[in-house]
Motif scaffolding. Structure first.
Motif, PDB file in Angstrom:
ATOM      1  N   ILE A 272       0.865  -1.182   0.000  1.00 11.78           N
ATOM      2  CA  ILE A 272       0.000   0.000   0.000  1.00 11.78           C
ATOM      3  C   ILE A 272       0.898   1.226   0.000  1.00 11.78           C
ATOM      4  N   VAL A 273       0.598   2.182  -0.882  1.00  5.77           N
ATOM      5  CA  VAL A 273       1.354   3.428  -0.945  1.00  5.77           C
ATOM      6  C   VAL A 273       0.398   4.601  -0.840  1.00  5.77           C
ATOM      7  N   ARG A 274       0.948   5.749  -0.429  1.00  3.99           N
ATOM      8  CA  ARG A 274       0.175   6.992  -0.417  1.00  3.99           C
ATOM      9  C   ARG A 274       0.635   7.816  -1.610  1.00  3.99           C
ATOM     10  N   ILE A 275      -0.288   8.171  -2.481  1.00  3.14           N
ATOM     11  CA  ILE A 275       0.051   8.986  -3.642  1.00  3.14           C
ATOM     12  C   ILE A 275       0.115  10.446  -3.200  1.00  3.14           C
ATOM     13  N   GLU A 276       1.276  11.049  -3.393  1.00  7.72           N
ATOM     14  CA  GLU A 276       1.472  12.452  -3.009  1.00  7.72           C
ATOM     15  C   GLU A 276       1.166  13.389  -4.176  1.00  7.72           C
ATOM     16  N   SER A 277       1.564  12.976  -5.392  1.00 11.19           N
ATOM     17  CA  SER A 277       1.264  13.754  -6.596  1.00 11.19           C
ATOM     18  C   SER A 277       1.404  12.851  -7.812  1.00 11.19           C
ATOM     19  N   VAL A 278       0.838  13.297  -8.921  1.00  8.41           N
ATOM     20  CA  VAL A 278       0.894  12.552 -10.176  1.00  8.41           C
ATOM     21  C   VAL A 278       1.393  13.492 -11.257  1.00  8.41           C
ATOM     22  N   GLU A 279       2.327  12.982 -12.091  1.00  6.13           N
ATOM     23  CA  GLU A 279       2.898  13.789 -13.166  1.00  6.13           C
ATOM     24  C   GLU A 279       3.182  12.924 -14.391  1.00  6.13           C
ATOM     25  N   SER A 280       2.481  13.184 -15.469  1.00  5.95           N
ATOM     26  CA  SER A 280       2.772  12.579 -16.778  1.00  5.95           C
ATOM     27  C   SER A 280       3.066  11.082 -16.715  1.00  5.95           C
ATOM     28  N   GLY A 281       2.146  10.336 -16.116  1.00 15.13           N
ATOM     29  CA  GLY A 281       2.276   8.886 -16.094  1.00 15.13           C
ATOM     30  C   GLY A 281       3.070   8.306 -14.935  1.00 15.13           C
ATOM     31  N   TRP A 282       3.526   9.157 -14.018  1.00 10.76           N
ATOM     32  CA  TRP A 282       4.264   8.702 -12.839  1.00 10.76           C
ATOM     33  C   TRP A 282       3.602   9.276 -11.596  1.00 10.76           C
ATOM     34  N   ALA A 283       3.764   8.586 -10.475  1.00 11.19           N
ATOM     35  CA  ALA A 283       3.253   9.083  -9.192  1.00 11.19           C
ATOM     36  C   ALA A 283       4.401   9.199  -8.203  1.00 11.19           C
ATOM     37  N   TRP A 284       4.418  10.301  -7.456  1.00  7.72           N
ATOM     38  CA  TRP A 284       5.339  10.458  -6.325  1.00  7.72           C
ATOM     39  C   TRP A 284       4.609   9.831  -5.153  1.00  7.72           C
ATOM     40  N   VAL A 285       5.182   8.765  -4.587  1.00 10.44           N
ATOM     41  CA  VAL A 285       4.492   8.019  -3.543  1.00 10.44           C
ATOM     42  C   VAL A 285       5.339   7.915  -2.284  1.00 10.44           C
ATOM     43  N   THR A 286       4.659   7.622  -1.187  1.00 12.64           N
ATOM     44  CA  THR A 286       5.304   7.242   0.064  1.00 12.64           C
ATOM     45  C   THR A 286       4.889   5.809   0.333  1.00 12.64           C
ATOM     46  N   ASN A 287       5.886   4.930   0.532  1.00  8.65           N
ATOM     47  CA  ASN A 287       5.542   3.530   0.787  1.00  8.65           C
ATOM     48  C   ASN A 287       5.400   3.290   2.292  1.00  8.65           C
TER      49      ASN A 287
END
Length: 138
Positions: A91-106
């Motif tokens: 399970i990850v927390r999505i912090e932001s999404v940009e052009s097909g990628w997500a900045w996540v916290t695992n």
């Protein structure tokens, strides 16, 4: 399923296919910093530019975060090209999404970019109970 380009920051999501970080020593840029353009267009990941910092580190940078002038660019914001390794079922927390990628916290609080291409499913209201149950088990 929730379209991931439209998720709110903080949305919990399930990793359905693992991903291993590709760049162990990522490019970091500060606002106003100079970059060299290595590769401007990428058919697989439109919206990203492969750059090299003055220190010689390379990485993919969101095109909208730099001002391009020929073969060089200037950073318009602070940025780190760090990717994060995630495992199927995590399970990850999505912090932001940009052009097909997500900045996540695992789940170990590591942060970084993960490609979205069928790897992450945002937890829509119907999936909230499943996601909460998986979080409770960790």
């Amino acid at each position: 399923m929730v379209p991931l380009q439209q998720v709110d920051s903080g949305t919990m999501a399930l990793v359905v296919a693992g991903y291993e970080a590709q760049y162990p020593d990522p490019l970091t840029m500060n606002s106003g910093g100079a970059l060299k353009i290595v590769k401007r267009r990428n058919e697989e990941w439109p919206g990203w530019v492969f750059c090299e910092s003055q220190s010689g580190k390379r990485g993919w940078v969101p095109e909208k975060s730099i001002k391009i002038d020929g073969e060089t660019a200037v950073a318009q914001q602070n940025y780190v090209a760090r990717e994060v390794t995630v495992m199927e079922g995590e399970i990850v927390r999505i912090e932001s999404v940009e052009s097909g990628w997500a900045w996540v916290t695992n789940m170990t609080d590591a942060t970084g970019w993960v490609p979205l291409n069928r790897r992450i499913v945002a937890s829509a209201a119907s999936n909230q109970a499943r996601v909460r149950g998986l979080i409770a088990r960790t």
